[in-house]
Design an enzyme around this catalytic site. Sequence first.
Site, mmCIF file in Angstrom:
data_model
loop_
_atom_site.group_PDB
_atom_site.id
_atom_site.type_symbol
_atom_site.label_atom_id
_atom_site.label_comp_id
_atom_site.label_asym_id
_atom_site.label_seq_id
_atom_site.Cartn_x
_atom_site.Cartn_y
_atom_site.Cartn_z
ATOM 1 N N HIS A 84 0.905 -1.140 -0.016
ATOM 2 C CA HIS A 84 0.159 -0.008 -0.182
ATOM 3 C C HIS A 84 0.926 1.125 0.067
ATOM 4 O O HIS A 84 0.496 2.181 -0.292
ATOM 5 C CB HIS A 84 -0.900 0.014 1.052
ATOM 6 C CG HIS A 84 -0.453 0.370 2.514
ATOM 7 N ND1 HIS A 84 -0.392 -0.655 3.604
ATOM 8 C CD2 HIS A 84 -0.516 1.669 2.998
ATOM 9 C CE1 HIS A 84 0.003 -0.068 4.632
ATOM 10 N NE2 HIS A 84 -0.032 1.279 4.457
ATOM 11 N N ASP A 226 1.218 -7.686 2.481
ATOM 12 C CA ASP A 226 1.181 -6.113 1.932
ATOM 13 C C ASP A 226 2.726 -5.841 1.882
ATOM 14 O O ASP A 226 3.226 -5.088 2.808
ATOM 15 C CB ASP A 226 0.661 -5.618 3.264
ATOM 16 C CG ASP A 226 0.386 -3.859 2.674
ATOM 17 O OD1 ASP A 226 0.857 -3.590 1.811
ATOM 18 O OD2 ASP A 226 -0.531 -3.436 3.418
ATOM 19 N N SER A 654 3.802 2.224 8.935
ATOM 20 C CA SER A 654 3.626 1.308 7.502
ATOM 21 C C SER A 654 4.973 1.096 6.983
ATOM 22 O O SER A 654 5.561 2.270 6.427
ATOM 23 C CB SER A 654 2.699 1.798 6.581
ATOM 24 O OG SER A 654 1.286 1.420 6.974
HETATM 25 N N1 ARG Z 1 -5.190 0.745 7.925
HETATM 26 C C1 ARG Z 1 -3.742 0.669 6.935
HETATM 27 C C2 ARG Z 1 -3.215 2.301 7.130
HETATM 28 O O1 ARG Z 1 -3.604 2.922 7.973
HETATM 29 C C3 ARG Z 1 -3.702 0.343 5.571
HETATM 30 C C4 ARG Z 1 -4.337 1.507 4.578
HETATM 31 C C5 ARG Z 1 -4.358 0.992 3.083
HETATM 32 N N2 ARG Z 1 -5.247 -0.274 2.994
HETATM 33 C C6 ARG Z 1 -6.633 -0.097 2.604
HETATM 34 N N3 ARG Z 1 -7.412 -1.185 2.443
HETATM 35 N N4 ARG Z 1 -7.141 1.175 2.354
HETATM 36 O O2 ARG Z 1 -2.444 2.786 6.379
HETATM 37 N N1 GLU Z 2 -1.727 1.445 7.690
HETATM 38 C C1 GLU Z 2 -0.841 2.537 8.534
HETATM 39 C C2 GLU Z 2 0.150 3.069 7.752
HETATM 40 O O1 GLU Z 2 0.192 3.435 6.608
HETATM 41 C C3 GLU Z 2 -0.440 1.936 10.025
HETATM 42 C C4 GLU Z 2 -1.579 1.393 10.554
HETATM 43 C C5 GLU Z 2 -1.402 2.194 11.876
HETATM 44 O O2 GLU Z 2 -0.950 1.761 12.985
HETATM 45 O O3 GLU Z 2 -2.183 3.427 12.163
HETATM 46 O O4 GLU Z 2 1.189 3.720 8.351
#
Ligand code: ARG
Ligand code: GLU
Length: 719
Positions: A84, A226, A654
Amino acid sequence: MKKGLLVIVAAILSCSVKADEGMWILPLLKQQKFAEMQALGLKLQDYDIYSPDSSALKDAVVIFGGGCTGEMVSPEGLLLTNHHCGYSQIQMHSTLEHDYLSNGFWAASREQELPNPGLKVTFIDKIEDVTDYVKGRLAKDEDPTGMNFLSPKYLNGLAKERIGEAFLQNNPGVDVEIKAFYGGNVYYMFTKKIYSDVRLVGAPPSSIGKFGADTDNWMWPRHTGDFSVFRVYADANGEPAEYSDKNVPLRPKRWLKISLKGVQENDFAMMMGFPGRTNKYYTSWEVEERRDIDNTVRINIRELRQEAMLEEMLNDPAIRIQYSSKYASSTNAYKNAIGSSWAINKHHLEEVKKAEQDRLIEWGKKNCQPDYEEALLSLEQLVYERKDLRFRGWMLDEALLRGIEFARVPTQIKPLCDALRSKNKSEQEKQLHLFELAYLKFYDKNYSPEVDRKIAKIMLSEYRRLVSPTSQPAWFAVIDKRFKGDVNKFVDHLFEKSIFGNERNFEKFKSSPSVKALEKDPMIQFAVAVQQEKTALTKALADFDAGYAQAHRKYVEGLLKMYGDKANFPDANFSLRLTYGQVKGYSPSDAVYYQCQTTLDGVMEKEDPDNWEFVVPDQLKKLYAEKNFGRYALPDGRMPVAFSASTHSTGGNSGSPVLNADGELIGINFDRNWEGVGGDIQYLPDYQRSIIVDVRYVLFIIDKYAGAGYLLDEMELSE
Ligand code: ARG
Ligand code: GLU
């Protein structure tokens, strides 16, 4: 406070010294936390992790792009991050013939690696405490707004002065930055080396890299691969250089060894990376504000918008492709807000902060330091007074600026109007061309006017229902005057009459452009009205900002004094941090326990060929059926996919490397459980888990799935 509540609050407060909490600053690690880390199992010395004078593990950790972390994993510049995080690069290189998002991409040789203009990888070469320097300068500075002590522009100016322009000129790619910590009580300067030739080496298909997509996002147990692979290039001397075919792979100061040994529940684990933003020093009033205004508006507005968007996406595959990324980013912050409010209520975070405030007030009284109580009174007052403006700001942002795409049509019409008035043909052509480019940027391949029209009606109705008429943009009076308050008619009118309403309208305008058409265009007028409201609200809220920032700094200063020598850490601010804890499952609710390791069995359990989020590629099914997992399998023969750990991470982490007790890479962080996002306000030891892709799954996909095992030859694997 009720007695039961008191017990809970006391329990959480005493947990605030619990081992797993904290996003630690590297220069303070030795003094603050090193003994605890060793007690938990760490086998390294502090200088193995961070050393101001020689290379250490921290030198393998980089900022990837603008908001992610990455890590170097070979002496030839190979870098790992999340799928991502590399998503927009993978998307950019994808076409119908070469659909890398759907099918994945693997460069079979260095020549096939794909350059990414604009993408940067940043190393942190040096970290220095410059608190005295900055405070000395601030003391001499006239500061009309009172905000210089937090202003990146001001602080980076000081950083440049300190290092000297000549140094920067002689070292291309090097930059310096001073960041404020603890609300502006402490300052660190970072010397960074920024590489701008970064090439895409490999990515799994989205059916692996984004498996589970929005349904599984913020969820554990998780089954997503991922990750993506890039390579950093440098000039012949290993220095940063713009893209050139003469550039060579960077030999970084450090790269991580990769462990094939796997993880067990309760194993020590640590993560280094760039956490973006947390609010650990919120007062109780801000916790309430976050839940009752920020989160509530976001949740309610996005629910309406996503429902409408999803309906259109399910009806039409073309719309699904157009809106999948918009939908994903909308649900990402939406689910986070739900988790945040859930945690505030479930763990009584308001009371937790209140107890800490009360302690400080008591302490201040005993020590004849009344300023801290005064600072708290100001914060309470400010939060109370900005209520209405804050609500209006969130409504404007969520419902109109984000919710309605045509609120962002190009509004810079002056250059074209001037040209049209001037009768200068070539200038007219030039400006018309520029205007068309701006239009195409808005009306891109992912824009559907029909979807925007449908959603705009819902967003605007909700905005008008919840924001009092006198607090709406004045221009909205036309909705009442000309359309008798009928929002649907008004929106239809915009689409019918505006040059941006559909492609025909724009073609018509292009064939006979006129000043009148531009000045009278209703979508432009709408967008301008919304922008003006945004500017006015930002200005009105800014009146509170300086007072807030000063009171907040004072409050944090008080807490630091009160806690004295006790180890504590500042809120995340997108600077390099280390968090450590254990590989751990958790119990989300009564009688339920989630284990810490997921496997390919779970991917197969979730498989649904009729739902794009859970399609499993044939090649992966074949490997699964044959149990062709090679040396990456668990002792019991299953294939690991992801694991969870009690590390204290947040957005920005991330792509962060997760390391074992020997400092070897065991996984790449990519998410958190939704029950743990409240940890941005107060770490929740029993609930917060980082979600990490197991490095054995990464290697398995590269090697067995993609047949790109040659990439492993440049890595150091430890069995
Ligand atoms: N929750 C993760 C973060 O905050 C992954 C986000 C990307 N994935 C998604 N399905 N939107 O960045
Ligand atoms: N998906 C999140 C990022 O892009 C990390 C998730 C979180 O701990 O907030 O950094």
